[in-house]
Design an enzyme around this catalytic site. Structure first.
Site, PDB file in Angstrom:
ATOM      1  N   SER A 147     -16.421  -2.201  -4.639  1.00 18.64           N
ATOM      2  CA  SER A 147     -16.178  -2.750  -5.902  1.00 18.64           C
ATOM      3  C   SER A 147     -16.374  -4.114  -5.668  1.00 18.64           C
ATOM      4  O   SER A 147     -15.673  -4.579  -4.576  1.00 18.64           O
ATOM      5  CB  SER A 147     -14.853  -1.989  -6.499  1.00 18.64           C
ATOM      6  OG  SER A 147     -14.525  -2.887  -7.354  1.00 18.64           O
ATOM      7  N   TYR A 161      -5.875   0.301  -5.565  1.00 20.93           N
ATOM      8  CA  TYR A 161      -7.129   0.807  -5.483  1.00 20.93           C
ATOM      9  C   TYR A 161      -7.811  -0.672  -5.040  1.00 20.93           C
ATOM     10  O   TYR A 161      -8.923  -0.643  -4.303  1.00 20.93           O
ATOM     11  CB  TYR A 161      -7.645   0.775  -6.937  1.00 20.93           C
ATOM     12  CG  TYR A 161      -9.213   0.728  -7.409  1.00 20.93           C
ATOM     13  CD1 TYR A 161      -9.950   1.917  -6.899  1.00 20.93           C
ATOM     14  CD2 TYR A 161      -9.780  -0.514  -7.574  1.00 20.93           C
ATOM     15  CE1 TYR A 161     -11.490   1.623  -7.182  1.00 20.93           C
ATOM     16  CE2 TYR A 161     -11.211  -0.700  -8.065  1.00 20.93           C
ATOM     17  CZ  TYR A 161     -11.791   0.700  -7.686  1.00 20.93           C
ATOM     18  OH  TYR A 161     -13.153   0.640  -7.899  1.00 20.93           O
TER      19      TYR A 161
END
Length: 267
Positions: A147, A161
């Site tokens: 990501s 995360y």
């Protein structure tokens, strides 16, 4: 390569399902892996229908195999690799993963530990086992779905995360350098998109997010970057600008800006 299979983890929805569609269109047979067998069967039926519509009468239709495993466990990861041991693999898309959003003191620790198991431990083990196999066969493509969060120093309100995706991005770049120095023909890269319009936001308890790119565009750019052997693939022009510009900011300001954006997602 079209006689080889593409293995896709987390294939039941989102980017995983879109990787399956687009790689199938390129002629690859597929191994679809996830926990939700019903979703995998629906996807396989959809792809087979598209294959029949696009293939000429005498062409052989690529194979699709379904494997249901819980990749949050070491046993599930090893079982997946054992089940594909005799299948010729050319591409491995390490896509399984999820997120969570909230103040660290308030988020659910069991969900976070499960996220770490999938986003870090499973990705690590599957990367190692797949690359060992590719090295033995002198070629193959492995793409870790990370990501743009992994390219930013930290992300308050999605702290765990961001940390898992930083691990994925760092691991991939380190391995890529090792393979380069060894003169290996094996490719490894990290896909680092920003927001993508998938069900990720629902799982991550997100009520507000920046406008996302489509899964179709994200995967198309990922496959293009993989073919060019790019180590870090950032498909969104906005995120390329943001991550590039952010490197020139003081780290504390960069982290505060990331936190400001993530805090909006709490609603």
């Amino acid at each position: 390569m079209k006689k080889h299979y593409a293995v896709i983890t987390g294939a039941s929805s989102g980017l995983g399902a879109e990787f399956a569609r687009q790689l199938s269109q390129e002629g690859y047979s597929l191994v679809l892996a996830a926990r939700r067998e019903d979703r995998l069967k629906e996807l396989a039926a959809e792809i087979r229908k598209l294959q029949k519509e696009s293939l000429n009468g005498g062409d052989e239709m690529p194979d699709i195999r379904i494997i249901t495993e819980d990749l949050s466990t070491i046993e599930g990861c090893r079982s997946l690799m054992e089940k594909i041991r005799d299948i010729p693999i050319g591409i491995f898309i390490n896509n399984a993963g999820f997120g969570d959003c909230g103040r660290f003191l308030e988020t659910d620790e069991e969900k976070e530990l499960s996220m770490i198991n999938v986003n870090v431990r499973a990705l690590h083990l599957l990367t190692k086992l797949a690359l060992r196999r590719f090295e033995a066969q002198n070629g193959g493509y492995l793409l870790n779905v990370a990501s743009s969060a992994g390219l930013i120093p930290a992300g308050p309100y999605m702290s765990a995360y961001y940390a898992t995706k930083a691990y994925a991005a760092s691991l991939t770049r380190g391995i890529a350098q090792e393979l380069k120095e060894a003169g290996s023909r094996v490719y490894v890269g990290a896909l680092c998109p920003g927001p993508v319009d998938t069900e990720f936001n629902t799982v991550a308890n997100v009520e507000f997010a920046l406008p996302g790119i489509t899964p179709e565009y994200c995967v198309r750019e990922a496959i293009r970057g993989m073919k060019k052997r790019q180590i870090v693939i950032v498909p969104s022009p906005r995120m390329k600008l943001a991550t590039g510009f952010g490197r020139h900011l003081p780290e504390s300001l960069y982290i505060a800006a990331a936190g400001h954006q993530q805090k909006k997602k709490l609603g």
